[in-house]
Design a protein around this motif. Structure first.
Motif, PDB file in Angstrom:
ATOM      1  N   VAL A 148       1.885   6.762  -6.721  1.00 43.23           N
ATOM      2  CA  VAL A 148       0.886   7.787  -7.040  1.00 43.23           C
ATOM      3  C   VAL A 148       1.490   9.185  -6.900  1.00 43.23           C
ATOM      4  N   LEU A 149       2.338   9.362  -5.912  1.00 45.42           N
ATOM      5  CA  LEU A 149       2.950  10.681  -5.693  1.00 45.42           C
ATOM      6  C   LEU A 149       4.179  10.866  -6.582  1.00 45.42           C
ATOM      7  N   GLU A 163       6.474  16.647  -2.962  1.00 44.62           N
ATOM      8  CA  GLU A 163       7.897  16.309  -3.062  1.00 44.62           C
ATOM      9  C   GLU A 163       8.450  16.634  -4.451  1.00 44.62           C
ATOM     10  N   ARG A 183      -3.973  15.703   1.560  1.00 49.68           N
ATOM     11  CA  ARG A 183      -2.853  15.258   0.737  1.00 49.68           C
ATOM     12  C   ARG A 183      -3.269  15.095  -0.718  1.00 49.68           C
ATOM     13  N   ARG A 195       0.842  -1.209   0.000  1.00 51.70           N
ATOM     14  CA  ARG A 195       0.000   0.000   0.000  1.00 51.70           C
ATOM     15  C   ARG A 195       0.872   1.252   0.000  1.00 51.70           C
ATOM     16  N   HIS A 196       1.948   1.192   0.796  1.00 52.69           N
ATOM     17  CA  HIS A 196       2.800   2.369   0.914  1.00 52.69           C
ATOM     18  C   HIS A 196       3.622   2.584  -0.348  1.00 52.69           C
ATOM     19  N   GLN A 204      13.710   8.657  -3.610  1.00 57.84           N
ATOM     20  CA  GLN A 204      12.720   9.143  -2.641  1.00 57.84           C
ATOM     21  C   GLN A 204      11.950   7.981  -2.024  1.00 57.84           C
ATOM     22  N   ARG A 226      -4.073   5.558   4.150  1.00 56.75           N
ATOM     23  CA  ARG A 226      -2.710   5.398   3.634  1.00 56.75           C
ATOM     24  C   ARG A 226      -1.756   6.514   4.009  1.00 56.75           C
ATOM     25  N   LEU A 227      -1.882   7.004   5.224  1.00 56.95           N
ATOM     26  CA  LEU A 227      -0.857   7.938   5.695  1.00 56.95           C
ATOM     27  C   LEU A 227       0.353   7.099   6.074  1.00 56.95           C
ATOM     28  N   PHE A 271      -7.210   7.413  -1.263  1.00 59.21           N
ATOM     29  CA  PHE A 271      -7.520   5.991  -1.155  1.00 59.21           C
ATOM     30  C   PHE A 271      -8.615   5.741  -0.121  1.00 59.21           C
ATOM     31  N   ILE A 329      -5.311  10.836  -6.031  1.00 59.83           N
ATOM     32  CA  ILE A 329      -6.296   9.899  -5.497  1.00 59.83           C
ATOM     33  C   ILE A 329      -6.315   9.995  -3.975  1.00 59.83           C
ATOM     34  N   LEU A 348       4.338  15.399   1.466  1.00 62.18           N
ATOM     35  CA  LEU A 348       4.936  14.374   0.606  1.00 62.18           C
ATOM     36  C   LEU A 348       4.364  14.441  -0.813  1.00 62.18           C
ATOM     37  N   ALA A 349       3.110  14.909  -0.923  1.00 62.85           N
ATOM     38  CA  ALA A 349       2.487  15.013  -2.242  1.00 62.85           C
ATOM     39  C   ALA A 349       3.138  16.109  -3.079  1.00 62.85           C
TER      40      ALA A 349
END
Ligand SMILES: Nc1ncnc2c1ncn2[C@@H]1O[C@H](COP(=O)(O)OP(=O)(O)OP(=O)(O)O)[C@@H](O)[C@H]1O
Ligand SMILES: [Mg+2]
Lengths: 269, 255
Positions: free
Chosen positions: A171-172, B105, B150, A164-165, A178, B89-90, B85, B83, B102-103
């Motif tokens: 996605v990011l 970055e 995020r 998931r991570h 990174q 999903r942190l 989720f 997205i 982080l989004a």
């Protein structure tokens, strides 16, 4: 942290707390000390085999003031510190590399698994022939013993990163670097910390053995010399120091672990 | 404004293999989404809503059919598509603020701009004061709101939301619905929202897509041609709601 209140149940009132220190853990040492005192004052064991607590305290004073005990102590601690730093830094670096790439893992795998099964102490005689009886040989051998648990746990930790991570990182649009820095390495930190704590204790135990086997200084050297000269009081002093320092190292590592893993919520007993 | 694009989903099918059996998570899915449209997807649990979002975001390219963005097949993830989720999903080792940041970055913003937009978005979801909290210290609803922050902070042209308001209390939910409409209007984002709340779907979107399961498929699409702000108690609203519910096969039970 101000965000949540502490939800742990309040412990049942047991022993009084002394400035936040729970006294439960001191109970058994106090009992053992009393037993030791009784055994020596009633002479259950002859003093030459078991010195009294007072005689031991006196011996430690003598060793400190006249025999430079602190220098031996520093010699041992410095070997442990160097071995721990070299061993664990190399282990984390290679562990991350092997965790990231099956090929790296396969490259090192067979060699490492063989070396790993030859105990550090079994390497000592050969390494002493190469490097002499001084500190470097011991640093190498202990670093080797620190290396493997940390290496294996780092590798395992990286492999246990959650899908998931990793998807989130995708996605990011995080780059590979990174991803490693923000996701994979942090995922591995809990298991890395466990192995570091274990290895630190192991390194301290091994330095005593290594110094006993070769060399002319250090706590391990003193303890075997004391045995040869039948200086039981000095021998016991060394044992107490070894135990106390081992305890301090473990506590220190535990606190470090708690601090680094403060983002993690776990079972606290 | 980042690239919104026209999204064209053509005859998409996705099968998973579970214990040797083929599960048709999606089958024959066709959907056309114009730039700046607000689409809601409703349907029973397991009908493939999350699967469809995974395909659109570009996390999974092993499917049949085509998902085209401005005529080009989606090949991977992009900062133009965001997205939120279904699970928040942190990352547990980052504080709320770091998670939102982080989004950004790989965004082109400067350091100061990043900081201020992160702060703005945390405020937007009502989490000011919790910037340095760890995810495990947040409630389920707070974590979900952090995930929304995020999702929004990078200002994607297309935003996919997988039940983002599911764990929120009624009032926070209404407030964030208003925020979604406001952001959608202000920034012209294309929104695709998965929700179990039919009222929410009708209140927010231009079109409600109804899905059903085994195999996961689109049953029908219902246009919501009501002026905004919408009256949830209005007759037209209720009529649309009846249609959606009957398509979902729940009308009989609800009536
Ligand atoms: N990784 C996977 N492996 C195997 N099967 C999967 C996988 N992901 C989803 N599925 C299957 O695909 C189907 C659709 O799942 P999906 O998560 O898209 O449902 P959903 O509509 O989002 O449901 P919910 O409303 O409960 O979130 C389910 O039958 C599920 O078992
Ligand atoms: Mg889902």
């Amino acid at each position: 942290m101000t965000v949540t209140t502490d939800l742990r149940m309040r412990p049942a009132p047991r022993l009084p707390r002394l400035r936040g220190v729970n006294l439960t853990g001191l109970l058994l040492p106090a009992l053992l000390l009393a037993l030791w005192q009784t055994a020596t004052s009633l002479e259950w064991v002859p003093p030459v085999f078991l010195p009294s607590p007072a005689a031991t305290a006196e011996a430690s004073w003598t060793m400190l003031t006249r025999q430079n005990l602190h220098l031996d102590f520093l010699a041992s601690i410095s070997i442990v510190a160097q071995a721990f730093v070299y061993g664990s830094v190399a282990a984390v670096a290679l562990g991350v590399a092997a965790g990231l790439s099956k090929r790296v893992e396969q490259f090192f795998g067979p060699t490492f698994d063989t070396i790993r099964h030859i105990p550090g102490i079994a390497w000592l005689p050969l390494i002493v022939l190469w490097l002499g009886i001084g500190a470097p040989a011991k640093v190498v051998v202990i670093a080797k013993s620190v290396f493997f648990p940390v290496f294996l746990n780092t590798l395992e930790g990286i492999r246990n990163a959650e899908k998931r991570h990793i998807e989130l990182a995708e996605v990011l649009t995080l780059t590979r670097w990174q991803l490693i820095r923000r996701v994979l390495v942090p995922s591995a930190i809990p298991s890395i910390m466990v192995s570091l704590r274990y290895s630190a204790g192991l390194a301290w135990a091994l330095v005593v053995v290594a110094e006993g086997l070769s060399g002319l200084e250090g706590i391990g050297f003193l303890i075997f010399r004391a045995q040869g000269l039948l200086l039981t009081d000095q021998l016991v002093v060394c044992m107490v120091i070894i135990g106390a320092v081992g305890f301090a190292i473990d506590r220190g590592m535990y606190l470090l672990q708690r601090h680094i893993l403060r983002w993690k919520q776990g079972f606290e007993g | 404004m980042s690239n919104r694009g026209t999204l064209d989903i053509r005859n998409v099918a996705k099968t998973y293999e579970v214990e040797g059996r083929q599960v048709n998570a999606l089958s024959g899915v066709n959907l056309h989404v114009a730039p700046g449209e607000f689409i809601s997807i409703v349907g029973p649990s397991g009908c493939g809503k999350s699967t469809l979002l995974r395909l659109i975001i570009g996390l999974d390219t092993g499917y049949q059919g085509d998902i085209l963005l401005d005529g080009h097949r989606i090949t991977g993830t992009s900062l133009d598509r965001g997205i939120v989720f279904q699970d928040h999903r942190l990352l547990p080792w980052l504080t709320l603020e770091q998670n939102v940041a982080l989004a950004l970055e790989n965004s082109r913003l400067s350091g100061a701009e990043r900081k201020s937009t992160v702060t703005d978005h945390i405020e937007l979801v009502g989490l000011s004061g919790f910037e340095s909290a760890w995810p495990h210290q947040l409630s389920g609803g707070m974590a979900q709101r952090a995930a929304i922050a995020r999702g929004l902070v990078g200002r994607p042209g297309i935003l996919l939301l997988d039940e983002p308001l599911g764990a929120l209390d009624a009032l926070t939910r209404l407030r964030l619905q208003e925020e979604l409409v406001r952001i959608w209007k202000a920034e012209g984002v294309t929104m695709i929202l998965v929700t179990h709340d039919v009222d929410e779907a009708i209140y927010l979107s231009d079109r409600v897509v109804v899905m059903n399961s085994t195999p996961g498929r689109i049953v029908d699409e219902i246009a919501v041609d009501l002026p905004r702000p919408r009256d949830r108690a209005g007759a037209e609203f209720s009529a649309i709601k009846r249609r959606v519910l009957s398509l979902m096969g729940e009308y009989a039970e609800a009536a």
